[in-house]
Write a protein that holds these residues in place. Structure first.
Motif, PDB file in Angstrom:
ATOM      1  N   ARG A   1       0.834  -1.200   0.000  1.00  0.00           N
ATOM      2  CA  ARG A   1       0.000   0.000   0.000  1.00  0.00           C
ATOM      3  C   ARG A   1       0.871   1.253   0.000  1.00  0.00           C
ATOM      4  O   ARG A   1       0.599   2.218  -0.720  1.00  0.00           O
ATOM      5  CB  ARG A   1      -0.912  -0.009   1.236  1.00  0.00           C
ATOM      6  N   ARG A   2       1.912   1.241   0.827  1.00  0.00           N
ATOM      7  CA  ARG A   2       2.843   2.366   0.861  1.00  0.00           C
ATOM      8  C   ARG A   2       3.469   2.621  -0.502  1.00  0.00           C
ATOM      9  O   ARG A   2       3.548   3.759  -0.970  1.00  0.00           O
ATOM     10  CB  ARG A   2       3.916   2.085   1.907  1.00  0.00           C
ATOM     11  N   GLN A   3       3.882   1.559  -1.185  1.00  0.00           N
ATOM     12  CA  GLN A   3       4.517   1.717  -2.489  1.00  0.00           C
ATOM     13  C   GLN A   3       3.541   2.306  -3.513  1.00  0.00           C
ATOM     14  O   GLN A   3       3.899   3.182  -4.300  1.00  0.00           O
ATOM     15  CB  GLN A   3       5.051   0.371  -2.974  1.00  0.00           C
ATOM     16  N   ILE A   4       2.298   1.822  -3.488  1.00  0.00           N
ATOM     17  CA  ILE A   4       1.286   2.346  -4.415  1.00  0.00           C
ATOM     18  C   ILE A   4       0.986   3.813  -4.108  1.00  0.00           C
ATOM     19  O   ILE A   4       0.900   4.647  -5.006  1.00  0.00           O
ATOM     20  CB  ILE A   4       0.010   1.499  -4.357  1.00  0.00           C
ATOM     21  N   ASN A   5       0.854   4.143  -2.818  1.00  0.00           N
ATOM     22  CA  ASN A   5       0.580   5.528  -2.439  1.00  0.00           C
ATOM     23  C   ASN A   5       1.732   6.461  -2.790  1.00  0.00           C
ATOM     24  O   ASN A   5       1.532   7.670  -2.962  1.00  0.00           O
ATOM     25  CB  ASN A   5       0.266   5.617  -0.943  1.00  0.00           C
ATOM     26  N   GLN A   6       2.933   5.912  -2.906  1.00  0.00           N
ATOM     27  CA  GLN A   6       4.094   6.712  -3.309  1.00  0.00           C
ATOM     28  C   GLN A   6       4.230   6.796  -4.824  1.00  0.00           C
ATOM     29  O   GLN A   6       5.156   7.440  -5.320  1.00  0.00           O
ATOM     30  CB  GLN A   6       5.372   6.144  -2.690  1.00  0.00           C
ATOM     31  N   GLY A   7       3.317   6.151  -5.549  1.00  0.00           N
ATOM     32  CA  GLY A   7       3.287   6.333  -6.992  1.00  0.00           C
ATOM     33  C   GLY A   7       3.893   5.239  -7.829  1.00  0.00           C
ATOM     34  O   GLY A   7       4.154   5.445  -9.020  1.00  0.00           O
TER      35      GLY A   7
ATOM     36  N   LEU B   1       3.865   0.711  -8.573  1.00  0.00           N
ATOM     37  CA  LEU B   1       3.363  -0.612  -8.226  1.00  0.00           C
ATOM     38  C   LEU B   1       4.403  -1.326  -7.364  1.00  0.00           C
ATOM     39  O   LEU B   1       5.603  -1.117  -7.521  1.00  0.00           O
ATOM     40  CB  LEU B   1       3.096  -1.424  -9.497  1.00  0.00           C
ATOM     41  N   PRO B   2       3.973  -2.142  -6.438  1.00  0.00           N
ATOM     42  CA  PRO B   2       4.929  -2.791  -5.532  1.00  0.00           C
ATOM     43  C   PRO B   2       5.841  -3.772  -6.261  1.00  0.00           C
ATOM     44  O   PRO B   2       5.466  -4.351  -7.282  1.00  0.00           O
ATOM     45  CB  PRO B   2       4.031  -3.521  -4.528  1.00  0.00           C
ATOM     46  N   ALA B   3       7.018  -3.940  -5.709  1.00  0.00           N
ATOM     47  CA  ALA B   3       7.922  -4.962  -6.228  1.00  0.00           C
ATOM     48  C   ALA B   3       7.223  -6.316  -6.134  1.00  0.00           C
ATOM     49  O   ALA B   3       6.692  -6.658  -5.072  1.00  0.00           O
ATOM     50  CB  ALA B   3       9.216  -4.973  -5.417  1.00  0.00           C
TER      51      ALA B   3
ATOM     52  N   GLU C   1      -2.472 -11.490  -6.628  1.00  0.00           N
ATOM     53  CA  GLU C   1      -1.964 -12.335  -7.715  1.00  0.00           C
ATOM     54  C   GLU C   1      -1.561 -11.489  -8.933  1.00  0.00           C
ATOM     55  O   GLU C   1      -0.532 -11.720  -9.557  1.00  0.00           O
ATOM     56  CB  GLU C   1      -3.022 -13.364  -8.121  1.00  0.00           C
ATOM     57  N   ILE C   2      -2.368 -10.495  -9.249  1.00  0.00           N
ATOM     58  CA  ILE C   2      -2.050  -9.620 -10.379  1.00  0.00           C
ATOM     59  C   ILE C   2      -0.793  -8.819 -10.089  1.00  0.00           C
ATOM     60  O   ILE C   2       0.112  -8.717 -10.927  1.00  0.00           O
ATOM     61  CB  ILE C   2      -3.236  -8.679 -10.688  1.00  0.00           C
ATOM     62  N   LEU C   3      -0.706  -8.259  -8.882  1.00  0.00           N
ATOM     63  CA  LEU C   3       0.444  -7.426  -8.526  1.00  0.00           C
ATOM     64  C   LEU C   3       1.757  -8.201  -8.561  1.00  0.00           C
ATOM     65  O   LEU C   3       2.807  -7.652  -8.923  1.00  0.00           O
ATOM     66  CB  LEU C   3       0.249  -6.816  -7.140  1.00  0.00           C
ATOM     67  N   ARG C   4       1.719  -9.474  -8.186  1.00  0.00           N
ATOM     68  CA  ARG C   4       2.974 -10.225  -8.157  1.00  0.00           C
ATOM     69  C   ARG C   4       3.271 -10.929  -9.483  1.00  0.00           C
ATOM     70  O   ARG C   4       4.229 -11.681  -9.591  1.00  0.00           O
ATOM     71  CB  ARG C   4       2.978 -11.222  -7.006  1.00  0.00           C
ATOM     72  N   GLY C   5       2.426 -10.668 -10.475  1.00  0.00           N
ATOM     73  CA  GLY C   5       2.683 -11.233 -11.797  1.00  0.00           C
ATOM     74  C   GLY C   5       2.470 -12.720 -11.875  1.00  0.00           C
ATOM     75  O   GLY C   5       3.170 -13.424 -12.619  1.00  0.00           O
TER      76      GLY C   5
END
Length: 537
Positions: free
Chosen positions: A126-132, A134-136, A493-497
């Motif tokens: 969530r922090r990564q998305i809020n910083q602009g 997508l998460p690793a 699942e989508i975020l982690r590819g």
């Protein structure tokens, strides 16, 4: 006349320089948190070689009562936007545990894993998305996304109960493919009946912790925790940087003034000697354990270690030795840029505890306010789940998540093998994708749960069968909790590819999540997070 002209020109030049200097200072001044929003701002602290903490200045904590952070709690800062980190290069560390593939039941009809009530992967993403951004992908663990949210499983009569629900899978359009949810609900215990908790705060005060989203936020979070403790609880405080300091000996939670004063004395500077800090904290925690009740070390850090045995595996081996003394651990991840999530998550795993990531004061209030009694009161330890599928009825299965919690099938009944702990009122949810050999029928499988009581050596085992009665004809026929859990797992699942997401997207996640949100604040926030991720995609 010329003299007056020169004086006027000089005055204009000086004024212009003043404006320019003021502008430059504003542009390059480091970000600071609003003084009025601070929880008794933290002055710097010097770390001496004799392992003492010597504050340069102290500010007495306010005695003002604060709504929502304990019935008689001391002042905690009013809500504010999440603190922004100082601009640093991104050197965050994650461990990619991979993605579970399909398993044919003819080859292996047993799925075995340790429970996991960690939630840090969700808040860190969530922090990564809020910083602009997508998460690793390696930072996304499906189970921690799913278990971040509360589900309304009925309260069990015994230590826990297991609930099963299934509906057609969103990951495939073919027949006989289902998404199944296995939910575990721990027995709830009233706060006043919780055992006394002896807490040792181990706070990283190294130079990397200076930014507003690290040490200042850690101090605020710990004050929230202190305000929610019971009168018989105790608090100790140890810090580590270039040296280790025992800042506060065991102190009754009712003595908030002394605890807050110790917290207010903390300031960041120096290297990061995590190993020595761990030893000092555990020595305190083990002594407190002998006085009765529970004993837990709470580590707050960005996970960076560069002094002593900074090697990841060496520190984890050190923790395993302490676990045998009956002390548990909670790790609180903070900050960005140099964040070592791999260290913080695995410390909690090895320390028989749980891992959280705090990105705001609101999250601190959730972890150390709403959920504190469940975190501090363990009702079962070394909890393992094993799902046995009938090969005649179930063709294959895949467990969605829990990749780094896998346990060999043969070790399910090996009580020497470590597993996860379950706190009072905690829920654990696991999702499977199943391919049946025909229509759902009874006797598809059995969920077995093996656990030890908090102070026991020998484990006990319970079995919960499941079959056709638990299956729905479509996802929308499932309970709101089932639908929401399905949407959260799909998002992760989508975020982690994951290779299993070809037939789903963020729009599907929103379509399922929105009617299942039930106007709950955390679920509505999830929907907004999905929208942000979709825009970034």
């Amino acid at each position: 006349m010329k003299r007056l002209t020169y004086v006027a020109i000089a005055a204009l030049l000086i004024a212009g320089c003043d404006k320019k200097e003021s502008h430059v200072a504003a542009d390059y001044a480091p970000q600071a948190m609003d003084e009025e929003a601070e929880v008794a701002a933290s002055p710097a602290v010097e770390m001496k070689k004799e392992s003492r903490s010597r504050p340069k200045a102290k500010r007495k904590p306010s005695l003002e009562l604060m709504r929502g952070d304990g019935a008689s709690g001391m002042a905690i800062a009013e809500e504010e936007p999440p603190p922004m980190p100082d601009p640093v290069a991104n050197n965050e560390k994650y461990e990619d545990a991979g993605v579970n593939d399909w398993t044919d039941t003819d080859k292996d009809n047993l799925s075995t894993f340790a429970i996991d009530v960690d939630t840090g992967a969700y808040t860190n993403s969530r922090r990564q998305i809020n910083q602009g951004s997508l998460p690793a992908p390696a930072s996304v663990r499906v189970e921690e996304f799913v278990n971040y949210f509360k589900y309304d499983y009925p309260d069990p009569e015994k230590t826990f109960a297991v609930y099963f629900e299934a509906a057609p899978s969103p990951f495939a359009t073919g027949q006989n493919r289902y998404l199944a949810r296995v939910g575990v609900q721990g027995k709830r215990i009233e706060a006043k009946k919780r055992q006394p908790a002896h807490l040792t705060f181990l706070v990283d005060v190294s130079g990397s912790m200076s930014s507003p989203d690290k040490l200042p936020l850690a101090v605020k979070a710990l004050k929230v925790l202190v305000n929610n403790l019971q009168p018989n609880d105790t608090v100790s405080l140890v810090t580590y940087a270039g040296n280790t300091a025992k800042v506060l000996d065991p102190t009754k939670a009712t003595n908030r003034g002394a605890i807050f004063e110790a917290l207010d004395s903390l300031g960041a500077g120096g290297g990061t000697g995590m190993e020595d800090g761990m030893k000092t904290a555990y020595d305190l925690a083990i002594r407190q354990k002998k006085s009765g009740g529970t004993s837990r070390v709470i580590v707050l850090s960005d996970g960076d270690a560069n002094i002593g045995r900074a090697d990841h595996n060496s520190i984890l081996q050190q923790i395993e030795a302490y676990v045998k003394e009956g002390v548990t651990m909670t790790t609180i991840g903070l900050g960005s840029g140099n964040y070592n999530e791999k260290m913080m998550e695995q410390l909690a795993n090895k320390g028989n505890g749980n891992y959280f990531y705090i990105d705001s004061l609101a999250e601190a209030r959730k972890v150390f306010g709403e959920q504190v009694d469940g975190t501090l009161q363990v009702i079962a330890k070394d909890v393992k789940l094993q799902v046995e599928f009938d090969p005649k009825k179930v063709k294959r299965y895949r467990l969605i998540g829990y990749e780094n919690r896998d346990i060999a099938d043969r070790d399910f009944r090996n009580d020497a093998v470590d597993a996860g702990e379950l706190g009072a009122g905690h829920t654990v949810t696991a999702l499977y994708e199943l391919e049946l050999k025909g229509a759902p029928e009874e006797g598809l499988g059995v969920v077995r749960v093996r656990h030890k009581k908090p102070d026991a050596i020998k484990a006990v085992e319970d079995a919960f069968p499941f079959g056709a009665a638990n299956f729905k004809k479509k996802v929308n026929d499932g309970s709101a909790d089932f639908q929401f859990a399905a949407s959260v797992a799909t998002f992760a699942e989508i975020l982690r590819g994951s290779p299993h997401t070809k037939s789903v997207n963020f729009d599907w996640v929103l379509e399922i999540a929105q009617p299942a949100a039930q106007n709950r604040e955390d679920r509505l926030a999830f929907i907004e997070l999905v929208k942000k991720a979709k825009a970034l995609k």
